[in-house]
Enzyme design. Structure first.
Site, PDB file in Angstrom:
ATOM      1  N   GLU A 147      -8.477   1.220  -9.909  1.00  0.00           N
ATOM      2  CA  GLU A 147      -9.256   0.195  -9.211  1.00  0.00           C
ATOM      3  C   GLU A 147     -10.738   0.561  -9.225  1.00  0.00           C
ATOM      4  O   GLU A 147     -11.133   1.679  -8.903  1.00  0.00           O
ATOM      5  CB  GLU A 147      -8.775   0.003  -7.762  1.00  0.00           C
ATOM      6  CG  GLU A 147      -9.484  -1.180  -7.102  1.00  0.00           C
ATOM      7  CD  GLU A 147      -8.797  -1.669  -5.828  1.00  0.00           C
ATOM      8  OE1 GLU A 147      -7.973  -0.927  -5.259  1.00  0.00           O
ATOM      9  OE2 GLU A 147      -9.095  -2.812  -5.410  1.00  0.00           O
ATOM     10  N   GLU A 241      -5.693 -10.251  -1.824  1.00  0.00           N
ATOM     11  CA  GLU A 241      -5.871  -9.141  -0.895  1.00  0.00           C
ATOM     12  C   GLU A 241      -6.823  -9.578   0.212  1.00  0.00           C
ATOM     13  O   GLU A 241      -7.920 -10.057  -0.060  1.00  0.00           O
ATOM     14  CB  GLU A 241      -6.442  -7.923  -1.619  1.00  0.00           C
ATOM     15  CG  GLU A 241      -6.566  -6.698  -0.732  1.00  0.00           C
ATOM     16  CD  GLU A 241      -7.015  -5.469  -1.499  1.00  0.00           C
ATOM     17  OE1 GLU A 241      -6.320  -4.445  -1.420  1.00  0.00           O
ATOM     18  OE2 GLU A 241      -8.046  -5.530  -2.183  1.00  0.00           O
TER      19      GLU A 241
HETATM   20 MN    MN Z   1      -8.444  -4.215  -3.934  1.00  0.00          MN
END
Ligand code: MN
Length: 298
Positions: A147, A241
């Site tokens: 990420e 998210e």
């Molecule tokens: Mn994220």
């Protein structure tokens, strides 16, 4: 067409059987195809039971995590690096045991604000450790998706281009980028261009708003992002998210600075998000089709 997932912290940060069951059912009922869990400790969660429930509901699953300081694989302390490799190996195993194929999150450094710039040595140490984890993960079919997060959450990979350089240094074919619109909105010169530039190496995508609340109510240019995803032919997962102080994970909520309750009704939030993403991607596809039509006189 992309498939749409949801992070389990929209539902609950708990990992009791009731919490997990409710999260799975809500995910399924609202038409999401994937649930993403933050790392679950197999000593506290019945992994075989959970894998069975995921299968029964026809869902896919992804696991995400951020390395803790005591398992930072960019550390100059070899014991800390070894601990980090162990944590990553366990997360790969959990992902496989749940029937998933993607481990995502902050895997190359500790998650959290750092007080100093990254050194070349820290980069090399991390690349070397992650290469070993990737090597061991090969037989599991689980990919590592790094990420790319903003400067306040890591001092290592803040842009997709940095992530691509890191992946190239590992030489591994099972390491990809995990891009997140919330972070990209802070760090990238142009989110759409960054998605196009990184196309070959994207493995997982998070869709989040600039304040991490309702999609479309912040400052992110979602049409440009959906255009880019359609342009690169992305047909894998995009996962919603969102965090609110209404649901608190004592670790993640602090590290991601979730101070405000941007929502309370998580069902309304998740329903809206799925419709927003679906319509956004459909509209982007219609635009892409439209510009190819010459509309000549008949
Ligand atoms: Mn994220």
């Amino acid at each position: 067409m992309s498939k749409i997932g949801v992070h389990s912290f929209v539902w609950s940060a708990g990992s009791s059987r009731d919490d997990l069951e409710r999260a799975l059912n809500r995910t399924h009922e609202l038409g999401y195809k994937l649930i993403e869990f933050s790392y679950l400790d197999p000593r506290q969660v019945d992994v075989a039971w959970l894998a069975g429930r995921i299968r029964e509901l026809g869902l896919d699953v992804a696991i995400s995590m951020g390395l803790p300081p005591e398992g930072d694989i960019s550390s100059d302390d070899a014991a800390v690096v070894a601990r980090g490799e162990e944590i990553l190996d366990k997360a790969v195993a959990l992902t496989r045991d749940l029937g998933g194929t993607k481990l995502a999150g902050i895997l190359s450094s500790a998650h959290g604000k750092q007080e100093r710039a990254l050194t070349r040595q820290a980069w090399d140490t991390s690349v070397s450790a992650l290469s070993k984890v990737a090597d061991r993960a090969r037989t599991t079919g689980v990919t590592l998706n790094l990420e790319i997060v903003n400067r306040f959450e890591s001092n290592m990979l803040n842009t997709a281009a940095q992530g691509m350089a890191y992946i190239a240094d590992t030489g591994a074919s099972n390491v990809f980028l995990h891009l997140d619109t919330f972070h990209m909105n802070i760090e990238e010169a142009d989110v759409g261009l960054a998605i196009r530039h990184a196309a070959d190496k994207i493995g997982y995508v998070h869709i989040g708003e600039s304040h991490r609340g309702y999609l479309g109510t912040g400052s992110i240019d979602f049409p440009a992002i959906f255009d880019a995803l359609v342009a690169i032919g992305w047909n894998d997962y995009v996962t919603f998210e969102s965090f609110s102080s209404a649901i608190v994970d004592k670790d993640l909520s602090l590290k991601t600075a979730i101070w405000r309750d941007l929502w309370k009704d998580n069902v309304a939030l998740a329903r809206h998000a799925r419709e927003f993403i679906t319509l956004g991607l459909q509209t982007a596809q219609l635009k892409a089709d439209l510009v190819k039509q010459a509309h000549l006189p008949s």
